[in-house]
Design a protein around this motif. Structure first.
Motif, PDB file in Angstrom:
ATOM      1  N   ILE A  88      78.144 -47.292 104.262  1.00  9.49           N
ATOM      2  CA  ILE A  88      78.420 -46.997 102.853  1.00  9.49           C
ATOM      3  C   ILE A  88      77.456 -47.778 101.980  1.00  9.49           C
ATOM      4  CG2 ILE A  88      80.003 -47.888 101.078  1.00  9.49           C
ATOM      5  CD1 ILE A  88      82.267 -46.579 102.456  1.00  9.49           C
ATOM      6  N   PHE A  89      76.972 -47.144 100.914  1.00  6.83           N
ATOM      7  CA  PHE A  89      76.312 -47.911  99.850  1.00  6.83           C
ATOM      8  C   PHE A  89      76.964 -47.543  98.529  1.00  6.83           C
ATOM      9  CE2 PHE A  89      73.524 -48.857  96.377  1.00  6.83           C
ATOM     10  CZ  PHE A  89      72.858 -50.011  96.756  1.00  6.83           C
ATOM     11  N   SER A  90      77.262 -48.545  97.708  1.00  2.00           N
ATOM     12  CA  SER A  90      77.639 -48.270  96.328  1.00  2.00           C
ATOM     13  C   SER A  90      77.191 -49.449  95.467  1.00  2.00           C
ATOM     14  CB  SER A  90      79.141 -48.029  96.191  1.00  2.00           C
ATOM     15  OG  SER A  90      79.404 -47.433  94.929  1.00  2.00           O
ATOM     16  N   GLY A  91      77.168 -49.226  94.169  1.00  2.00           N
ATOM     17  CA  GLY A  91      76.682 -50.307  93.314  1.00  2.00           C
ATOM     18  C   GLY A  91      77.199 -50.213  91.895  1.00  2.00           C
ATOM     19  N   ILE A  92      77.033 -51.314  91.201  1.00  2.00           N
ATOM     20  CA  ILE A  92      77.416 -51.385  89.782  1.00  2.00           C
ATOM     21  C   ILE A  92      76.236 -51.981  89.016  1.00  2.00           C
ATOM     22  CG2 ILE A  92      79.014 -52.464  88.127  1.00  2.00           C
ATOM     23  CD1 ILE A  92      81.222 -52.197  90.131  1.00  2.00           C
ATOM     24  N   GLN A  93      76.022 -51.473  87.815  1.00  2.61           N
ATOM     25  CA  GLN A  93      74.922 -52.001  87.006  1.00  2.61           C
ATOM     26  C   GLN A  93      75.334 -53.324  86.357  1.00  2.61           C
ATOM     27  OE1 GLN A  93      73.023 -48.891  84.452  1.00  2.61           O
ATOM     28  NE2 GLN A  93      74.854 -47.756  85.003  1.00  2.61           N
ATOM     29  N   PRO A  94      74.459 -54.313  86.397  1.00  2.00           N
ATOM     30  CA  PRO A  94      74.787 -55.575  85.712  1.00  2.00           C
ATOM     31  C   PRO A  94      74.480 -55.444  84.224  1.00  2.00           C
ATOM     32  CG  PRO A  94      72.685 -55.778  86.814  1.00  2.00           C
ATOM     33  CD  PRO A  94      73.170 -54.393  87.106  1.00  2.00           C
ATOM     34  N   TYR A 115      67.775 -52.496  88.474  1.00  2.00           N
ATOM     35  CA  TYR A 115      66.748 -51.568  87.969  1.00  2.00           C
ATOM     36  C   TYR A 115      67.378 -50.386  87.235  1.00  2.00           C
ATOM     37  CZ  TYR A 115      62.555 -53.755  89.946  1.00  2.00           C
ATOM     38  OH  TYR A 115      61.515 -54.589  90.212  1.00  2.00           O
ATOM     39  N   HIS A 116      68.612 -50.057  87.554  1.00  2.00           N
ATOM     40  CA  HIS A 116      69.294 -49.029  86.760  1.00  2.00           C
ATOM     41  C   HIS A 116      69.670 -49.575  85.382  1.00  2.00           C
ATOM     42  CE1 HIS A 116      69.988 -46.690  90.548  1.00  2.00           C
ATOM     43  NE2 HIS A 116      69.742 -45.725  89.698  1.00  2.00           N
ATOM     44  N   ALA A 117      70.072 -50.852  85.378  1.00  2.00           N
ATOM     45  CA  ALA A 117      70.552 -51.431  84.116  1.00  2.00           C
ATOM     46  C   ALA A 117      69.440 -51.528  83.061  1.00  2.00           C
ATOM     47  CB  ALA A 117      71.165 -52.811  84.378  1.00  2.00           C
ATOM     48  N   ASP A 133      64.616 -40.398  85.577  1.00  2.00           N
ATOM     49  CA  ASP A 133      64.452 -40.686  86.999  1.00  2.00           C
ATOM     50  C   ASP A 133      65.651 -41.439  87.601  1.00  2.00           C
ATOM     51  OD1 ASP A 133      62.766 -40.206  89.086  1.00  2.00           O
ATOM     52  OD2 ASP A 133      61.831 -42.178  89.009  1.00  2.00           O
ATOM     53  N   TYR A 134      66.556 -41.846  86.743  1.00  2.00           N
ATOM     54  CA  TYR A 134      67.730 -42.641  87.160  1.00  2.00           C
ATOM     55  C   TYR A 134      68.396 -42.120  88.445  1.00  2.00           C
ATOM     56  CZ  TYR A 134      72.302 -44.940  86.337  1.00  2.00           C
ATOM     57  OH  TYR A 134      73.459 -45.656  86.462  1.00  2.00           O
ATOM     58  N   PRO A 135      68.681 -40.794  88.521  1.00  2.00           N
ATOM     59  CA  PRO A 135      69.372 -40.320  89.729  1.00  2.00           C
ATOM     60  C   PRO A 135      68.504 -40.365  90.980  1.00  2.00           C
ATOM     61  CG  PRO A 135      69.430 -38.659  87.974  1.00  2.00           C
ATOM     62  CD  PRO A 135      68.498 -39.719  87.525  1.00  2.00           C
ATOM     63  N   LEU A 192      66.350 -42.807  91.667  1.00  2.00           N
ATOM     64  CA  LEU A 192      66.506 -44.198  92.123  1.00  2.00           C
ATOM     65  C   LEU A 192      67.865 -44.366  92.811  1.00  2.00           C
ATOM     66  CD1 LEU A 192      65.649 -47.198  92.245  1.00  2.00           C
ATOM     67  CD2 LEU A 192      66.454 -47.459  89.895  1.00  2.00           C
ATOM     68  N   MET A 193      68.873 -43.738  92.258  1.00  2.00           N
ATOM     69  CA  MET A 193      70.208 -43.848  92.871  1.00  2.00           C
ATOM     70  C   MET A 193      70.220 -43.187  94.255  1.00  2.00           C
ATOM     71  SD  MET A 193      73.861 -42.977  91.195  1.00  2.00           S
ATOM     72  CE  MET A 193      75.251 -42.493  92.200  1.00  2.00           C
ATOM     73  N   ALA A 194      69.532 -42.057  94.373  1.00  2.00           N
ATOM     74  CA  ALA A 194      69.451 -41.393  95.685  1.00  2.00           C
ATOM     75  C   ALA A 194      68.728 -42.313  96.680  1.00  2.00           C
ATOM     76  CB  ALA A 194      68.717 -40.067  95.559  1.00  2.00           C
ATOM     77  N   ALA A 195      67.661 -42.959  96.207  1.00  2.00           N
ATOM     78  CA  ALA A 195      66.922 -43.874  97.089  1.00  2.00           C
ATOM     79  C   ALA A 195      67.826 -45.030  97.532  1.00  2.00           C
ATOM     80  CB  ALA A 195      65.680 -44.402  96.381  1.00  2.00           C
ATOM     81  N   ASP A 196      68.632 -45.566  96.608  1.00  2.00           N
ATOM     82  CA  ASP A 196      69.556 -46.663  96.949  1.00  2.00           C
ATOM     83  C   ASP A 196      70.405 -46.298  98.161  1.00  2.00           C
ATOM     84  OD1 ASP A 196      68.784 -47.968  94.627  1.00  2.00           O
ATOM     85  OD2 ASP A 196      70.562 -47.373  93.471  1.00  2.00           O
ATOM     86  N   VAL A 197      70.894 -45.075  98.114  1.00  2.00           N
ATOM     87  CA  VAL A 197      71.866 -44.641  99.125  1.00  2.00           C
ATOM     88  C   VAL A 197      71.178 -44.315 100.442  1.00  2.00           C
ATOM     89  CG1 VAL A 197      73.518 -42.801  99.674  1.00  2.00           C
ATOM     90  CG2 VAL A 197      73.451 -43.759  97.357  1.00  2.00           C
ATOM     91  N   ASP A 202      82.569 -40.007  87.287  1.00  2.00           N
ATOM     92  CA  ASP A 202      81.369 -39.791  86.476  1.00  2.00           C
ATOM     93  C   ASP A 202      80.087 -39.715  87.310  1.00  2.00           C
ATOM     94  OD1 ASP A 202      81.843 -42.519  87.106  1.00  2.00           O
ATOM     95  OD2 ASP A 202      80.460 -43.159  85.550  1.00  2.00           O
ATOM     96  N   GLN A 203      80.154 -40.201  88.543  1.00  2.00           N
ATOM     97  CA  GLN A 203      78.941 -40.254  89.366  1.00  2.00           C
ATOM     98  C   GLN A 203      78.744 -39.028  90.250  1.00  2.00           C
ATOM     99  OE1 GLN A 203      76.607 -42.657  88.972  1.00  2.00           O
ATOM    100  NE2 GLN A 203      77.971 -43.211  87.284  1.00  2.00           N
ATOM    101  N   LEU A 204      79.693 -38.094  90.197  1.00  2.00           N
ATOM    102  CA  LEU A 204      79.606 -36.940  91.112  1.00  2.00           C
ATOM    103  C   LEU A 204      78.327 -36.114  90.938  1.00  2.00           C
ATOM    104  CD1 LEU A 204      83.300 -35.742  91.427  1.00  2.00           C
ATOM    105  CD2 LEU A 204      81.857 -36.845  93.125  1.00  2.00           C
TER     106      LEU A 204
HETATM  107  N1  TRP Z   1      74.754 -44.930  88.710  1.00  2.00           N
HETATM  108  C1  TRP Z   1      75.841 -45.773  89.109  1.00  2.00           C
HETATM  109  C2  TRP Z   1      76.734 -46.062  87.883  1.00  2.00           C
HETATM  110  O1  TRP Z   1      76.316 -46.070  86.777  1.00  2.00           O
HETATM  111  C3  TRP Z   1      75.387 -47.073  89.699  1.00  2.00           C
HETATM  112  C4  TRP Z   1      74.618 -46.855  90.952  1.00  2.00           C
HETATM  113  C5  TRP Z   1      73.277 -47.034  91.122  1.00  2.00           C
HETATM  114  C6  TRP Z   1      75.135 -46.429  92.200  1.00  2.00           C
HETATM  115  N2  TRP Z   1      72.922 -46.770  92.394  1.00  2.00           N
HETATM  116  C7  TRP Z   1      74.022 -46.389  93.080  1.00  2.00           C
HETATM  117  C8  TRP Z   1      76.402 -46.081  92.633  1.00  2.00           C
HETATM  118  C9  TRP Z   1      74.162 -45.972  94.402  1.00  2.00           C
HETATM  119  C10 TRP Z   1      76.520 -45.650  93.957  1.00  2.00           C
HETATM  120  C11 TRP Z   1      75.425 -45.603  94.830  1.00  2.00           C
HETATM  121  O2  TRP Z   1      77.867 -46.287  88.067  1.00  2.00           O
END
Ligand code: TRP
Ligand code: AMP
Length: 329
Positions: free
Chosen positions: A4-10, A42-44, A125-127, A129-134, A147-149
């Motif tokens: 699993i990968f998930s994240g929150i923006q600081p 980097y999203h923040a 480009d935000y999504p 980068l998010m795809a790359a994260d995962v 909201d992230q669907l």
């Molecule tokens: N975009 C997500 C948000 O605003 C944060 C996020 C960035 C994220 N990269 C991710 C969530 C990867 C899940 C997986 O909440």
């Protein structure tokens, strides 16, 4: 073991929307998956922010993860910008992501209105980068709020496209959506969000919790205490469903529908339950924020583990996309 990968923006202190929509659901998943929890800095920075506050936000986010119960013995905690492959893979994915897909993303449409005078590439480009994260970690699942669907749907499309062009490389990650996936703000209109002044924060003190709740919007049709209310459209009632016991929920529901209880009584019960849920988290959060050495140790360890996984994926990606240059060996 599946990953699993998930994240929150600081981008501010974490609130109960992040808690119920994301972190609280992550606790159980730590036992079932190999989990990587990112602090996605980097999203923040895609929206205006204060450079001298970013570090404090990262510290706050790390401490909040731990205070809410994420276990560094079971999971990896890491900072996105400290694993360079996140942005490197983003660039590669950019080359196969049609701009028309990105322009369709609802958060981009919203943000392009909000930041129309300074619409930067990062927002579009935000999504990606998010795809790359995962997919950098070949994650199979991504637990997030509702909201992230659209972002995750796009991630799956990018994965399908990559696999189609270059050969099967990444699994298609599925979203995990649980109870609490959409927490409304205290304004009763918008989603609870760090950028709007409508939150109860994880480290909110009990007096402030009550003060914020007592002025929070309820069923707008219920003007006087003697009016019958409709709990199903009341923001406070939706929070009861996340926090209160069955009998309290029933008591508030019937009491509201029959005008036997007023909004303040209903809010008082909710307030006590929020205070009870958040008090231990708040106490741990305050302690953890003082212990930066401990936070550093956990992050450095998580970053190192993340880099190892990322390196393996990138070796495979270079190979697949033809960046292998044998003559340099
Ligand atoms: N975009 C997500 C948000 O605003 C944060 C996020 C960035 C994220 N990269 C991710 C969530 C990867 C899940 C997986 O909440
Ligand atoms: P963000 O604060 O935008 O980085 O969001 C981090 C995580 O919290 C994501 O999984 C979001 O879906 C989730 N989240 C944020 N706000 C809410 C909310 N109001 N209700 C439910 N989940 C939320």
């Amino acid at each position: 073991m599946k990953r699993i990968f998930s994240g929150i923006q600081p981008s501010g202190r974490l609130h109960i929307g992040n808690y119920f929509g994301a972190i609280k659901n992550w606790l159980q998943l730590q036992n079932e998956y190999q989990c990587i929890w990112g602090i996605v800095d980097y999203h923040a920075i895609t929206v205006p922010y204060k450079t001298d506050e970013l570090e404090e936000r990262v510290i706050d986010c790390t401490a909040s993860y731990l205070a809410a119960g994420l276990d560094p013995e079971k999971s990896i905690l890491m900072i996105q910008s400290k694993v360079k492959a996140h942005t490197e893979l983003t660039w590669i994915l950019n080359t196969i992501s049609p701009i028309s897909w990105l322009e369709r993303v609802p958060t981009y449409k919203d943000k392009s209105k909000q930041f129309s005078s300074n619409l930067n590439m990062g927002l579009l480009d935000y999504p990606v980068l998010m795809a790359a994260d995962v997919i950098l970690y070949k994650a199979n699942a991504v637990p997030v709020g509702e909201d992230q669907l659209p972002h995750l749907e796009l991630c799956r499309e990018i994965v399908r496209r990559f696999n189609h062009i270059f050969g099967k490389t990444f699994p298609e990650p599925k979203a995990i959506i649980k109870k609490g996936a959409f927490v409304k703000g205290l304004d009763g209109k918008n989603k609870m969000s760090k950028s709007l002044n409508n939150c109860i924060y994880l480290d909110e003190n009990p007096d402030d919790i009550w003060e914020k709740l007592s002025t929070a919007v309820t069923d707008p049709q219920r003007v006087r205490k003697t009016d019958a209310g409709n709990p199903e459209i009341c923001n406070i009632f939706s929070l009861h469903k996340l926090l209160s016991s069955k009998s309290q929920i029933e008591y508030c529901k019937v009491g509201c529908q029959t005008a036997d209880i007023g909004c303040l009584e209903c809010k008082k019960i909710l307030s006590e339950n929020i205070i009870q849920e958040l008090s231990p988290i708040r106490a741990r959060l305050i302690e953890l924020k003082k212990n930066k050495k401990y936070l550093k140790e956990i992050l450095m360890n998580g970053i190192e583990k993340s880099r190892k996984i990322a390196e393996q994926t990138m070796t495979e990606v270079y190979d697949k996309i033809g960046i292998k240059y044998k003559f340099l060996k």
